[in-house]
Design a protein around this motif. Structure first.
Motif, short mmCIF file in Angstrom:
data_model
loop_
_atom_site.label_atom_id
_atom_site.label_comp_id
_atom_site.label_asym_id
_atom_site.label_seq_id
_atom_site.Cartn_x
_atom_site.Cartn_y
_atom_site.Cartn_z
N LEU A 1 0.82 -1.22 0.00
CA LEU A 1 0.00 0.00 0.00
C LEU A 1 0.85 1.27 0.00
O LEU A 1 0.38 2.35 -0.35
CB LEU A 1 -0.93 0.01 1.21
CG LEU A 1 -2.04 -1.04 1.22
CD1 LEU A 1 -2.73 -1.10 2.57
CD2 LEU A 1 -3.06 -0.75 0.11
N PHE A 2 2.11 1.15 0.41
CA PHE A 2 3.00 2.31 0.47
C PHE A 2 3.83 2.48 -0.81
O PHE A 2 4.56 3.47 -0.93
CB PHE A 2 3.94 2.21 1.68
CG PHE A 2 3.25 2.50 2.99
CD1 PHE A 2 3.26 3.78 3.52
CD2 PHE A 2 2.57 1.50 3.67
CE1 PHE A 2 2.62 4.07 4.72
CE2 PHE A 2 1.92 1.78 4.87
CZ PHE A 2 1.94 3.06 5.38
N ASP A 3 3.71 1.55 -1.74
CA ASP A 3 4.48 1.66 -2.98
C ASP A 3 4.10 2.95 -3.73
O ASP A 3 2.92 3.19 -4.01
CB ASP A 3 4.23 0.45 -3.89
CG ASP A 3 4.78 -0.84 -3.32
OD1 ASP A 3 5.53 -0.78 -2.33
OD2 ASP A 3 4.45 -1.92 -3.86
N GLY A 4 5.08 3.74 -4.05
CA GLY A 4 4.85 4.95 -4.83
C GLY A 4 4.42 6.16 -4.03
O GLY A 4 4.25 7.25 -4.61
N ILE A 5 4.26 6.03 -2.72
CA ILE A 5 3.86 7.18 -1.90
C ILE A 5 4.90 8.30 -1.99
O ILE A 5 4.55 9.48 -2.09
CB ILE A 5 3.67 6.75 -0.43
CG1 ILE A 5 2.42 5.87 -0.26
CG2 ILE A 5 3.59 7.97 0.49
CD1 ILE A 5 1.11 6.59 -0.36
N ASP A 6 6.18 7.94 -1.97
CA ASP A 6 7.23 8.95 -2.05
C ASP A 6 7.19 9.69 -3.38
O ASP A 6 7.40 10.92 -3.42
CB ASP A 6 8.61 8.32 -1.82
CG ASP A 6 8.89 7.16 -2.78
OD1 ASP A 6 7.93 6.61 -3.36
OD2 ASP A 6 10.07 6.80 -2.95
N LYS A 7 6.88 8.99 -4.45
CA LYS A 7 6.79 9.64 -5.76
C LYS A 7 5.60 10.60 -5.80
O LYS A 7 5.69 11.70 -6.38
CB LYS A 7 6.67 8.59 -6.87
CG LYS A 7 7.91 7.73 -7.07
CD LYS A 7 7.73 6.80 -8.25
CE LYS A 7 9.00 6.01 -8.55
NZ LYS A 7 9.30 5.02 -7.53
N ALA A 8 4.50 10.20 -5.20
CA ALA A 8 3.33 11.07 -5.16
C ALA A 8 3.63 12.33 -4.35
O ALA A 8 3.19 13.44 -4.72
CB ALA A 8 2.14 10.33 -4.56
N ASP A 9 4.37 12.18 -3.26
CA ASP A 9 4.75 13.35 -2.46
C ASP A 9 5.63 14.29 -3.26
O ASP A 9 5.45 15.52 -3.23
CB ASP A 9 5.49 12.91 -1.20
CG ASP A 9 4.57 12.34 -0.13
OD1 ASP A 9 3.35 12.60 -0.22
OD2 ASP A 9 5.06 11.66 0.77
N ALA A 10 6.59 13.72 -4.00
CA ALA A 10 7.49 14.55 -4.80
C ALA A 10 6.72 15.29 -5.89
O ALA A 10 6.98 16.48 -6.16
CB ALA A 10 8.58 13.67 -5.42
N LYS A 11 5.77 14.60 -6.49
CA LYS A 11 4.96 15.24 -7.54
C LYS A 11 4.14 16.38 -6.95
O LYS A 11 4.00 17.45 -7.57
CB LYS A 11 4.05 14.19 -8.17
CG LYS A 11 3.19 14.73 -9.31
CD LYS A 11 2.33 13.62 -9.92
CE LYS A 11 1.47 14.17 -11.05
NZ LYS A 11 0.62 13.10 -11.65
N PHE A 12 3.59 16.16 -5.75
CA PHE A 12 2.80 17.21 -5.10
C PHE A 12 3.67 18.44 -4.82
O PHE A 12 3.28 19.58 -5.12
CB PHE A 12 2.21 16.68 -3.80
CG PHE A 12 1.60 17.73 -2.93
CD1 PHE A 12 0.38 18.31 -3.26
CD2 PHE A 12 2.25 18.18 -1.78
CE1 PHE A 12 -0.19 19.30 -2.45
CE2 PHE A 12 1.70 19.16 -0.98
CZ PHE A 12 0.47 19.73 -1.32
N LEU A 13 4.86 18.23 -4.29
CA LEU A 13 5.73 19.35 -3.96
C LEU A 13 6.13 20.13 -5.21
O LEU A 13 6.21 21.36 -5.20
CB LEU A 13 6.97 18.85 -3.21
CG LEU A 13 6.74 18.31 -1.79
CD1 LEU A 13 8.02 17.72 -1.23
CD2 LEU A 13 6.22 19.42 -0.89
N SER A 14 6.37 19.40 -6.30
CA SER A 14 6.78 20.07 -7.53
C SER A 14 5.64 20.86 -8.17
O SER A 14 5.87 21.73 -9.01
CB SER A 14 7.33 19.05 -8.53
OG SER A 14 6.29 18.19 -8.98
N SER A 15 4.40 20.53 -7.76
CA SER A 15 3.24 21.20 -8.35
C SER A 15 2.86 22.50 -7.62
O SER A 15 1.99 23.24 -8.09
CB SER A 15 2.03 20.26 -8.34
OG SER A 15 1.54 20.09 -7.01
#
Length: 532
Positions: free
Chosen positions: A508-522
């Motif tokens: 369930l935690f797979d990709g959570i870090d990528k989603a966070d990075a995408k949010f910060l970049s937006s």
């Protein structure tokens, strides 16, 4: 998960106390002070560390095949057709039957102190009953002691010493401070706990506010632990209870009327939105209403990682029983969230079949008639909880598979595999694969079952599924490579069960870090502005 495929020793050297309980002896109490049947020596010889299950249909969550299964020392060593073994190996003929992973119940409360009483089933009696019904592992909730996670953990370690099957722990969070935050880290990194439960109900005892929930969600995310919620609006429930008492509604029906589905839906939505804000997975326990289910469906459709867990009572029962004129009959059905009106259960079944809800628990939390009678004259004092550990596998099969709502492979997924995946113990548990633990059931689809408080294996004197009849019976249960249920006889020993540590960061935690990075970049922030 390579470590799960190391051959695991399962040597039991202490047989000083044996329990051999027959399902047909009309004794519903599985009491550790009593010895039934054979002598210790006789049963010791009946346990075999080498077993061949021959000719059955082996079912996993994504595949089924006719094959043999060879077990040795508690581990599955081979799954293939036509396995040949020597004459000294115990052979079980499973022709025409389904060979499936033992059930995993994600939601139980054994030996739990609650509402001025303690649940009647302890870790021995509850687990023994579960084994008779085809469940070979469960995850129980540790309740902190005065807010202390470490103290609560030690209490439950002591309670679980009499376990006769494998188990794991969730941990409840009932208050917040720096010590609790530090203890959460210890629980995850040293004690094998990867989930924490937050009660949005039970004002004045377990209930947490939104600020505490937010802190807990953030800490769970950082640890890779799954946040769980009991979703009812506790403040509104408290007001609803006062309203019912003022209206003179003091019986079990007042319980349902004081906490309607809209309060479950509101709390579910609130928890989902806060989990989305933090960007961490969320697990909603005992989903009992269409209102809550709709919120979960909406979140999942948007891509949010939300798990919905219905329980057997919510799938099968309706709240008409709470209006029965016999208090003792009605009170046995009091649980929270309440059993809902007709229509909610069938909608939850459909959601389970379609994948909107992911797995089935029980919220097994049993009190006997004397304990339930504490609420005569005031429904607020009725200890909340119903049974389910022994009945879950049979009732889900009869309701969902026999009716054609789900396939046999789906049955394995919702009763075993998905739980193992969510709590990061797959494929050690929840599968019949080479290297997996030998926790196996053999189910005869042509056999029938009948549920009765006179023959169940709990200590309680009632059963909310009394006289329920259905098709599909677990004829054999193998736990830890040992046959513990066969020919309607239960052969279990306190202390035979193992504590299963559950590591953090499940799928369930797979990709959570990528989603966070995408949010910060937006964010396009902070904006650089001139100071002149």
């Amino acid at each position: 998960m390579a470590q799960f495929f190391i051959l695991l020793g399962c040597v039991l050297t202490l047989f000083s106390t044996l329990f051999h309980v027959s399902g047909s002896n009309n004794n519903q109490f599985c009491d550790a002070t009593n010895i039934y049947g054979d002598s210790g020596r006789n049963v010791m010889s009946s346990f075999s560390s080498k077993i061949l299950i021959k000719g059955g249909t082996v079912v996993n969550a994504h595949h089924k095949e006719v094959a043999d299964v060879y077990i040795e020392d508690g581990t599955i060593l081979a799954v293939q057709p036509n396995i040949k073994v020597s004459d000294d190996i115990k052979v079980i003929d499973a022709t025409g039957k389904f060979v499936m992973p033992g059930g995993i119940d994600p939601h139980t409360h054994l030996a739990m102190e609650f509402m001025g009483s303690e649940t009647i089933d302890d870790f021995f009696s509850g687990q023994a009953a579960a084994l008779a019904g085809g469940t070979t592992m469960h995850i129980d909730f540790v309740i902190p002691v005065n807010g202390s996670l470490s103290a609560g953990y030690e209490v439950y370690v002591e309670k679980a010493k009499r376990s006769c099957m494998d188990y794991g722990f969730h941990m409840a969070i009932t208050k917040w401070n720096e010590t609790v935050s530090e203890e959460m880290e210890i629980m995850v990194k040293e004690k094998g706990i990867n989930s924490f439960k937050f009660f949005l109900a039970y004002k004045g005892s377990f209930m947490v506010n939104d600020e505490l929930l937010m802190e807990g969600l953030k800490k769970c995310k950082s640890l890779g632990a799954l946040a769980m919620v009991h979703a009812e609006n506790g403040d509104a429930v408290f007001e609803g209870q006062k309203r019912m008492i003022e209206l003179g509604i003091t019986g079990p029906e007042g319980h349902a009327l004081s906490r309607p589905p809209v309060l479950e839906g509101e709390a579910t939505a609130r928890a989902i939105h806060l989990a989305s804000f933090v960007n961490t997975p969320l697990y909603v326990v005992h989903v009992m209403s269409i209102d809550a289910m709709d919120e979960i469906a909406r979140a999942r459709k948007s891509g949010q990682r939300v798990v919905g867990e219905p329980v057997v009572s919510g799938l099968l029962l309706n709240d008409s029983v709470l209006w029965d004129p016999d208090f003792h009959f009605a009170a046995r059905y009091v649980m929270s969230p309440p059993i809902r009106a007709a229509g909610h259960g069938t909608a939850l079944q459909a959601a389970l079949a379609m994948g909107v809800l992911q797995l089935v628990g029980t919220d097994h939390c049993t009190f006997n008639s004397t304990q339930k009678a504490l609420g005569i004259g005031d429904f607020r004092k009725i200890p909340n909880g119903v049974n389910g550990m022994e009945e879950r596998m049979h009732l889900v099969w009869d309701t969902m598979v026999v009716s054609g709502q789900i396939s046999v492979t789906d049955y394995v997924r919702i009763t075993s595999t998905e739980c193992a995946r969510i709590f990061n113990i797959y494929p050690r548990k929840g599968a019949i694969l080479v290297g997996s633990d030998a926790d196996i059931i053999i189910l005869n689809p042509n056999s029938s079952f009948k549920i009765s408080s006179k023959s169940h294996h709990y200590r309680t004197d009632t059963n909310v599924y009394e006289n329920w009849k259905g098709k599909g019976k677990v004829e054999i249960t193998i736990a830890g490579g040992m046959v513990v249920w066969e020919n309607d006889e239960l052969k279990v020993m306190p202390g035979a069960g193992k504590y299963i540590e559950m590591p953090p960061f499940s799928y369930l935690f797979d990709g959570i870090d990528k989603a966070d990075a995408k949010f910060l970049s937006s964010l396009r922030a902070p904006v650089k502005r001139s100071t002149t």
